[in-house]
Design a protein around this motif. Sequence first.
Motif, PDB file in Angstrom:
ATOM      1  N   ALA B  55       0.839  -1.200   0.000  1.00 59.55           N
ATOM      2  CA  ALA B  55       0.000   0.000   0.000  1.00 59.55           C
ATOM      3  C   ALA B  55       0.877   1.255   0.000  1.00 59.55           C
ATOM      4  O   ALA B  55       0.560   2.244  -0.676  1.00 59.55           O
ATOM      5  CB  ALA B  55      -0.920  -0.007   1.217  1.00 59.55           C
ATOM      6  N   GLY B  56       1.978   1.210   0.756  1.00 60.33           N
ATOM      7  CA  GLY B  56       2.892   2.356   0.822  1.00 60.33           C
ATOM      8  C   GLY B  56       3.486   2.656  -0.539  1.00 60.33           C
ATOM      9  O   GLY B  56       3.458   3.805  -1.004  1.00 60.33           O
ATOM     10  N   VAL B  57       3.991   1.629  -1.213  1.00 60.65           N
ATOM     11  CA  VAL B  57       4.608   1.806  -2.533  1.00 60.65           C
ATOM     12  C   VAL B  57       3.570   2.328  -3.530  1.00 60.65           C
ATOM     13  O   VAL B  57       3.815   3.243  -4.316  1.00 60.65           O
ATOM     14  CB  VAL B  57       5.210   0.464  -3.029  1.00 60.65           C
ATOM     15  N   ARG B  58       2.353   1.747  -3.431  1.00 54.35           N
ATOM     16  CA  ARG B  58       1.273   2.196  -4.317  1.00 54.35           C
ATOM     17  C   ARG B  58       0.982   3.679  -4.105  1.00 54.35           C
ATOM     18  O   ARG B  58       0.803   4.437  -5.041  1.00 54.35           O
ATOM     19  CB  ARG B  58       0.015   1.367  -4.030  1.00 54.35           C
ATOM     20  N   VAL B  62       1.258   6.629  -6.874  1.00 50.79           N
ATOM     21  CA  VAL B  62       0.088   7.474  -7.205  1.00 50.79           C
ATOM     22  C   VAL B  62       0.444   8.944  -7.048  1.00 50.79           C
ATOM     23  O   VAL B  62       0.145   9.784  -7.916  1.00 50.79           O
ATOM     24  CB  VAL B  62      -1.116   7.101  -6.307  1.00 50.79           C
ATOM     25  N   ALA B  63       1.118   9.280  -5.936  1.00 51.80           N
ATOM     26  CA  ALA B  63       1.482  10.678  -5.681  1.00 51.80           C
ATOM     27  C   ALA B  63       2.438  11.184  -6.756  1.00 51.80           C
ATOM     28  O   ALA B  63       2.320  12.328  -7.220  1.00 51.80           O
ATOM     29  CB  ALA B  63       2.099  10.802  -4.291  1.00 51.80           C
ATOM     30  N   VAL B  86       7.564  18.305  -3.256  1.00 52.66           N
ATOM     31  CA  VAL B  86       6.778  17.290  -3.979  1.00 52.66           C
ATOM     32  C   VAL B  86       7.243  15.886  -3.588  1.00 52.66           C
ATOM     33  O   VAL B  86       6.433  14.993  -3.289  1.00 52.66           O
ATOM     34  CB  VAL B  86       6.907  17.498  -5.506  1.00 52.66           C
ATOM     35  N   VAL B  87       8.583  15.686  -3.544  1.00 50.83           N
ATOM     36  CA  VAL B  87       9.126  14.374  -3.164  1.00 50.83           C
ATOM     37  C   VAL B  87       8.690  14.022  -1.737  1.00 50.83           C
ATOM     38  O   VAL B  87       8.225  12.893  -1.463  1.00 50.83           O
ATOM     39  CB  VAL B  87      10.673  14.372  -3.270  1.00 50.83           C
ATOM     40  N   ALA B  88       8.810  15.010  -0.833  1.00 50.97           N
ATOM     41  CA  ALA B  88       8.399  14.772   0.564  1.00 50.97           C
ATOM     42  C   ALA B  88       6.914  14.431   0.628  1.00 50.97           C
ATOM     43  O   ALA B  88       6.487  13.549   1.391  1.00 50.97           O
ATOM     44  CB  ALA B  88       8.699  16.005   1.412  1.00 50.97           C
ATOM     45  N   GLY B  89       6.127  15.138  -0.192  1.00 48.11           N
ATOM     46  CA  GLY B  89       4.676  14.887  -0.222  1.00 48.11           C
ATOM     47  C   GLY B  89       4.368  13.474  -0.674  1.00 48.11           C
ATOM     48  O   GLY B  89       3.519  12.793  -0.094  1.00 48.11           O
ATOM     49  N   CYS B  90       5.099  13.046  -1.724  1.00 47.89           N
ATOM     50  CA  CYS B  90       4.882  11.684  -2.264  1.00 47.89           C
ATOM     51  C   CYS B  90       5.205  10.637  -1.200  1.00 47.89           C
ATOM     52  O   CYS B  90       4.438   9.685  -0.987  1.00 47.89           O
ATOM     53  CB  CYS B  90       5.756  11.444  -3.485  1.00 47.89           C
ATOM     54  N   LEU B  91       6.361  10.811  -0.539  1.00 54.16           N
ATOM     55  CA  LEU B  91       6.754   9.853   0.495  1.00 54.16           C
ATOM     56  C   LEU B  91       5.768   9.875   1.665  1.00 54.16           C
ATOM     57  O   LEU B  91       5.394   8.846   2.219  1.00 54.16           O
ATOM     58  CB  LEU B  91       8.167  10.169   1.001  1.00 54.16           C
ATOM     59  N   GLY B  92       5.338  11.084   2.015  1.00 56.63           N
ATOM     60  CA  GLY B  92       4.378  11.244   3.118  1.00 56.63           C
ATOM     61  C   GLY B  92       3.080  10.538   2.816  1.00 56.63           C
ATOM     62  O   GLY B  92       2.517   9.835   3.669  1.00 56.63           O
ATOM     63  N   TYR B  93       2.624  10.693   1.552  1.00 58.09           N
ATOM     64  CA  TYR B  93       1.377  10.025   1.180  1.00 58.09           C
ATOM     65  C   TYR B  93       1.546   8.504   1.225  1.00 58.09           C
ATOM     66  O   TYR B  93       0.656   7.768   1.660  1.00 58.09           O
ATOM     67  CB  TYR B  93       0.939  10.484  -0.222  1.00 58.09           C
ATOM     68  N   GLY B  94       2.721   8.047   0.795  1.00 69.88           N
ATOM     69  CA  GLY B  94       3.026   6.613   0.858  1.00 69.88           C
ATOM     70  C   GLY B  94       2.969   6.103   2.284  1.00 69.88           C
ATOM     71  O   GLY B  94       2.372   5.056   2.573  1.00 69.88           O
ATOM     72  N   LEU B  95       3.565   6.860   3.198  1.00 69.04           N
ATOM     73  CA  LEU B  95       3.558   6.472   4.619  1.00 69.04           C
ATOM     74  C   LEU B  95       2.142   6.457   5.175  1.00 69.04           C
ATOM     75  O   LEU B  95       1.761   5.567   5.939  1.00 69.04           O
ATOM     76  CB  LEU B  95       4.416   7.454   5.433  1.00 69.04           C
ATOM     77  N   PHE B  96       1.352   7.462   4.745  1.00 73.28           N
ATOM     78  CA  PHE B  96      -0.033   7.544   5.198  1.00 73.28           C
ATOM     79  C   PHE B  96      -0.807   6.298   4.764  1.00 73.28           C
ATOM     80  O   PHE B  96      -1.522   5.670   5.560  1.00 73.28           O
ATOM     81  CB  PHE B  96      -0.673   8.819   4.629  1.00 73.28           C
TER      82      PHE B  96
END
Lengths: 182, 110
Positions: B55-58, B62-63, B86-96
């Motif tokens: 789910a994290g990778v997905r 997506v982000a 943007v990179v931080a946002g993508c990783l953050g969304y992955g963690l979420f």
Amino acid sequence: MTELSPEEFRRWIREYSGRLLSLMESFADGHTEAEDLLQETWIVAWNNADRRHDDGSVGSWLYQIALNVGRQHARKRSRRKKLFNFWGMKEEPVTGSASPSLERAQLHRRLWRAIARLPAVQQEVLLRRLVDGMSTRDTARDINKTEGTVKVYLHRATQTLKEELGDLWAEALKNPHEGGTP
Amino acid sequence: MSRNASNLTADDQAFLDWIGESLGDEDRGISVPLEVRLNELTRHVQEPTELALDAGVRGVVVALILAVIAGLGGLPVWQGETFLMVVAGCLGYGLFEMARTQRATHITEA
């Protein structure tokens, strides 16, 4: 005690789900709710797989879990009903497909509920006999008790059930071809 | 506990046999959808970490796709600090997404 493999667990699911579903219907309002309870039973079984005995009593162990899940569900439902009554509301019955025979379903419901009310150790001894077909000697060896103690547990469980189900038993004796052959 | 009290009478034996017979043969069989559900459940209880990582990778992918679309749409996502955000946002969304899946699995197990 060996670690439970996923393949073994799936085999249990295939082998026992049908019979456990029948048990769950004794505690549920309809088929859908029984399926949910069955799912809950399997989750509990998986989470407690390391506590089971490796002695060929998987069936009775699963039945005991299912009875606990059913009993807890019945308790929750009773509390919910009380709350609904307090607020002057009527709880909508859950609809589902009816059992093939209402009479048989009612017999099951009473039998399982009576067994569910037995003390845990009596329940275990009884289920080992009914579900796994284990002898008193084997049960005594597996649960580290003497044969005499196991007999006492079985005797007490039988007397309690007889008191609770006396009317059904009398009826079964009168009509041996309906509801079992005494 | 007297020994006599512990022995089952013939009537007791017959009573237990009757209970066994009444309950024994009842196998309702399970529907295909329920079987699928139970198999899926087996996967959930077996591999919660793997599912959370998936789910994290997905979530990250997506982000990133959204960021690329935003970049193609004219937003300055590739420039300096914005790119880092943007990179931080993508990783953050992955963690979420990972945490959400792990929580869902935990609730299923409870």
